[in-house]
Design an enzyme around this catalytic site. Structure first.
Site: not given
Length: 442
Positions: A109, A150, A120
């Site tokens: 990622v 996260y 994005i």
């Protein structure tokens, strides 16, 4: 020890409610989500290198295979047609308490530095969740390069690991049978040694989180040893521990970094990867690694908090560094709950929030069934309108999913609210006697 799910509970996508729909934020004007075909591999790698500031050379790139399958490699294309961001995933079986579940291992990622702060990343995470659900993967997991990121997307820190820095000769408690095992040392060779390494590693997958390396490219990657990665160390070595009948019971991949001081040799033993099938093999393996000539220090990889080494050390004080390990995100709640076993009787109503998967939000009744001969129970998650006893976000539910976190501790930290009796029952039911960990970073 059999791999998780081999002879136990192994659930797939059996749900009582439709899988939730992902709320996907819009990309900026001109940007679009695309799949990455093989002919764009170099561009895919370049974006990842820019995002993570990884030094590279053509010679090094030639030695490093792309581990992400192209059918799972995704990107965001900028208005000019170049790739602005990338991500990918692996198809794993995640060992969970008493079984295993299909899991999308999120990886690679990265957003180019000149395309950041445009939403994005959030769009890519939404794409990943939607594609995972479409493939029938109720759970996603990842290693977080930056732990602050996260949790915003519903991933919870579900496991910790300890990295030990030990002096040569660190004393271990005795284990019966260790002295009868034999040790063999050689320079690691992927063609010769991969099958042995993976057999031992897979045999240890009764631990929650202990994902195995399911593809040839992932199995080979653990042996990669480019000179720029060595940082002055020797070529990668393999030590195996075998029973009298010749069966390999443990292994370690390691390298020594030569160092000399005024008082003499002071090399460091850097252990990259290891596994042991039983206590005697673990003791014999560590006895060897802790007593190599011309060395002064042994540094372990991240080990489970209850790894046998922690109990075997006569003096463990002040020698371990704690770090977060796996992060877990629950996608299809009923399927995820059904995939694992539960250690106690519980009937509790939860009220959940989930910003990216609002179909998961609302009230759910978690109910366990009758205990089997081992005292373990199946469970189901059903929609209900009853009054909730516990209110929490999907992030905390994911953090507790592997059995290594406490709902009561989350409540004391103000991260969820609930009735004390309900939290106690949840903790008894969800906790697992073996600490979760993933032994390798993908």
């Amino acid at each position: 020890m059999p791999p998780a799910g081999a002879a136990g509970h192994d659930a797939g996508m059996v749900t009582t409610t439709p899988a939730p729909v992902v709320v996907a934020p819009a990309l900026p004007d001109g940007y679009r989500t695309v799949t990455v075909p093989p002919e764009r591999e170099a561009e895919y790698r370049e974006v990842d290198g820019l995002a993570f500031a990884m030094p590279s050379t053509p010679e090094l790139e030639a030695q490093l295979p792309l581990t992400v399958p192209f059918e799972r490699a995704m990107a965001v294309e900028a208005p000019d047609g170049t790739l602005a961001a990338v991500h990918g995933s692996y198809a794993f079986r995640l060992p969970v308490p008493g079984g295993s579940v299909a899991c999308a291992g999120l990886t690679w990622v990265g957003v180019r530095p000149d395309h950041r702060r445009r939403g994005i990343l959030r769009s890519m995470i939404a794409t990943h969740l939607a594609r995972s659900l479409d493939r029938g993967e109720p759970v996603s997991a990842l290693w977080a390069a930056e732990p602050a990121i996260y949790g915003r997307f519903g991933y919870g820190s579900a496991a910790d690991s300890a990295t030990w820095t030990l002096p040569r000769g660190a004393a271990l408690r005795d284990v019966p049978g260790s002295a009868a095992l034999t040790v063999q040392l050689r320079t690691a060779d992927v063609e010769r040694d991969s099958a042995v390494v993976e057999a031992v590693h897979a045999a240890c997958a009764d631990r929650p989180g202990w994902m195995t390396r399911e593809t040839d490219v992932l199995r080979r990657r653990v042996f990669l040893d480019p000179v720029p990665w060595r940082d002055g160390a020797e070529p990668l070595r393999l030590v195996t521990v075998a029973a009298p009948d010749g069966e390999v019971r443990a292994y370690a991949l390691f390298a020594r970094a030569e160092k000399w001081e005024a008082t003499g040799a002071a090399a460091t033993v850097r252990v990259r990867d290891l596994a042991a099938r039983d206590a005697a093999a673990a003791h014999r393996l560590w006895s060897f690694l802790l007593d190599l000539d011309l060395t002064a220090t042994v540094r372990t990889p991240g080990l489970a908090l209850d790894d046998p080494l922690a109990a075997l050390l006569v003096d463990p004080r002040g020698r371990a560094t704690l770090a977060d390990n796996l992060w877990v995100r629950l996608l299809d709640l009923p399927a995820a709950v059904a995939a694992r076993r539960w250690s106690g009787d519980v009937d509790v109503v939860l009220e959940l929030t989930d910003a990216l998967l609002p179909g998961n939000a609302g009230r759910w009744r978690l109910v366990t069934g009758a205990a089997d001969a081992d005292g373990l129970r199946d469970a189901r998650l059903e929609r209900t309108d009853d009054r909730p006893a516990v209110r929490l976000d999907v992030r905390e539910l994911g953090a507790a999913y592997l059995g290594g976190r406490s709902f009561e501790a989350f409540a004391r930290a103000g991260l969820l609210t609930g009735e004390s009796s309900a939290l106690r029952r949840l903790d008894v039911a969800a906790r697992w006697p073996v600490a979760p960990v993933c032994s390798w970073v993908w």
